[in-house]
Design a protein around this motif. Sequence first.
Motif, PDB file in Angstrom:
ATOM      1  N   GLN A 154      19.872   1.494  -5.848  1.00 44.93           N
ATOM      2  CA  GLN A 154      18.719   0.841  -5.227  1.00 44.93           C
ATOM      3  C   GLN A 154      18.959  -0.661  -5.095  1.00 44.93           C
ATOM      4  N   LYS A 155      19.566  -1.243  -6.115  1.00 41.22           N
ATOM      5  CA  LYS A 155      19.859  -2.685  -6.086  1.00 41.22           C
ATOM      6  C   LYS A 155      20.798  -3.020  -4.923  1.00 41.22           C
ATOM      7  N   LYS A 158      18.839  -3.082  -1.673  1.00 39.32           N
ATOM      8  CA  LYS A 158      18.033  -4.294  -1.555  1.00 39.32           C
ATOM      9  C   LYS A 158      18.903  -5.490  -1.159  1.00 39.32           C
ATOM     10  N   THR A 159      20.095  -5.563  -1.743  1.00 39.09           N
ATOM     11  CA  THR A 159      20.989  -6.684  -1.416  1.00 39.09           C
ATOM     12  C   THR A 159      21.509  -6.563   0.008  1.00 39.09           C
ATOM     13  N   MET A 161      19.835  -5.380   2.457  1.00 37.63           N
ATOM     14  CA  MET A 161      18.735  -5.874   3.290  1.00 37.63           C
ATOM     15  C   MET A 161      18.748  -7.390   3.363  1.00 37.63           C
ATOM     16  N   GLN A 162      19.111  -8.035   2.253  1.00 36.51           N
ATOM     17  CA  GLN A 162      19.194  -9.492   2.240  1.00 36.51           C
ATOM     18  C   GLN A 162      20.347  -9.969   3.118  1.00 36.51           C
ATOM     19  N   LYS A 165      19.136  -9.796   6.572  1.00 39.44           N
ATOM     20  CA  LYS A 165      18.144 -10.844   6.796  1.00 39.44           C
ATOM     21  C   LYS A 165      18.810 -12.181   7.082  1.00 39.44           C
ATOM     22  N   TYR A 194      15.299   6.261  -4.727  1.00 42.85           N
ATOM     23  CA  TYR A 194      16.480   5.884  -3.929  1.00 42.85           C
ATOM     24  C   TYR A 194      16.279   6.293  -2.474  1.00 42.85           C
ATOM     25  N   ALA A 197      14.085   3.854  -0.870  1.00 48.86           N
ATOM     26  CA  ALA A 197      14.792   2.576  -0.686  1.00 48.86           C
ATOM     27  C   ALA A 197      15.751   2.656   0.495  1.00 48.86           C
ATOM     28  N   ALA A 201      15.618   0.432   3.835  1.00 49.91           N
ATOM     29  CA  ALA A 201      16.796  -0.339   4.247  1.00 49.91           C
ATOM     30  C   ALA A 201      17.129  -0.096   5.715  1.00 49.91           C
ATOM     31  N   ASN A 204      14.965  -1.824   8.015  1.00 48.99           N
ATOM     32  CA  ASN A 204      15.223  -3.272   8.033  1.00 48.99           C
ATOM     33  C   ASN A 204      16.618  -3.618   8.543  1.00 48.99           C
TER      34      ASN A 204
END
Length: 230
Positions: A154-155, A158-159, A161-162, A165, A194, A197, A201, A204
């Motif tokens: 999951q981490k 998220k990263t 997605m960053q 971004k 998961y 997530a 993702a 995004n």
Amino acid sequence: MVFKEKLIHGKLIKRYKRFLADVELDDGTVVVAHCTNSGTMKSCLENGAEVFLTPVNDPKRKTKFTWEMIKINNDWVGINTGIPNILAYEAILNNEIPGLGVYTTVQREVKFGDSRFDVYAENEDEKCFVEVKNVTLKEGKYALFPDAVTTRGQKHLKTLMQVKKEGMRAVMLYIVQRSDVEVFAPAKEIDPDYAAALKLAVENGVEVVVMKAKIKPEAIRLTNPLPVEI
């Protein structure tokens, strides 16, 4: 990816403590092999099944073998979680993954923020971070990930997605180390967080690419992409 040494054939006696497996070699010797897969290995674990091991000549290591693959339903399933990273790096370097483009720079293990991604690639037009996951879980025609709850997974999402971004390309690459599947999907029943997530993702801008691999004792090669059902 071609194995540098000839693999050693045997039969699985049992896997235990997650990272260890007892294997009976063809000459009757019983050895302990290191299992890199920390998951449940559901659908690719069968006592008495044929296996192949890599011999390890490292005096610092307690186990002198690494478990590479197991025969399930008359075909080989790759269980070494380190192999997909090698496959991904080689394939991206040689422009062998459909849709990933041609990159002039390809590196392994590159940091972004407090994460480290498996592959980083760039060319004149874009920069791309790629996270690679090993897939062995099968249910019907589906290849599923993960086979156990993964907060680390999951981490990574998220990263990614960053990364997206900040204007770069973000790719979640799943390598399926078995041939008897037709579609990829997240294992919602095993890890619904998961799965959620991954859906977020994708919404995004994170790209999901799934490649199937053909497993043989001589070499492991990527074959074709699989459709994805999020």
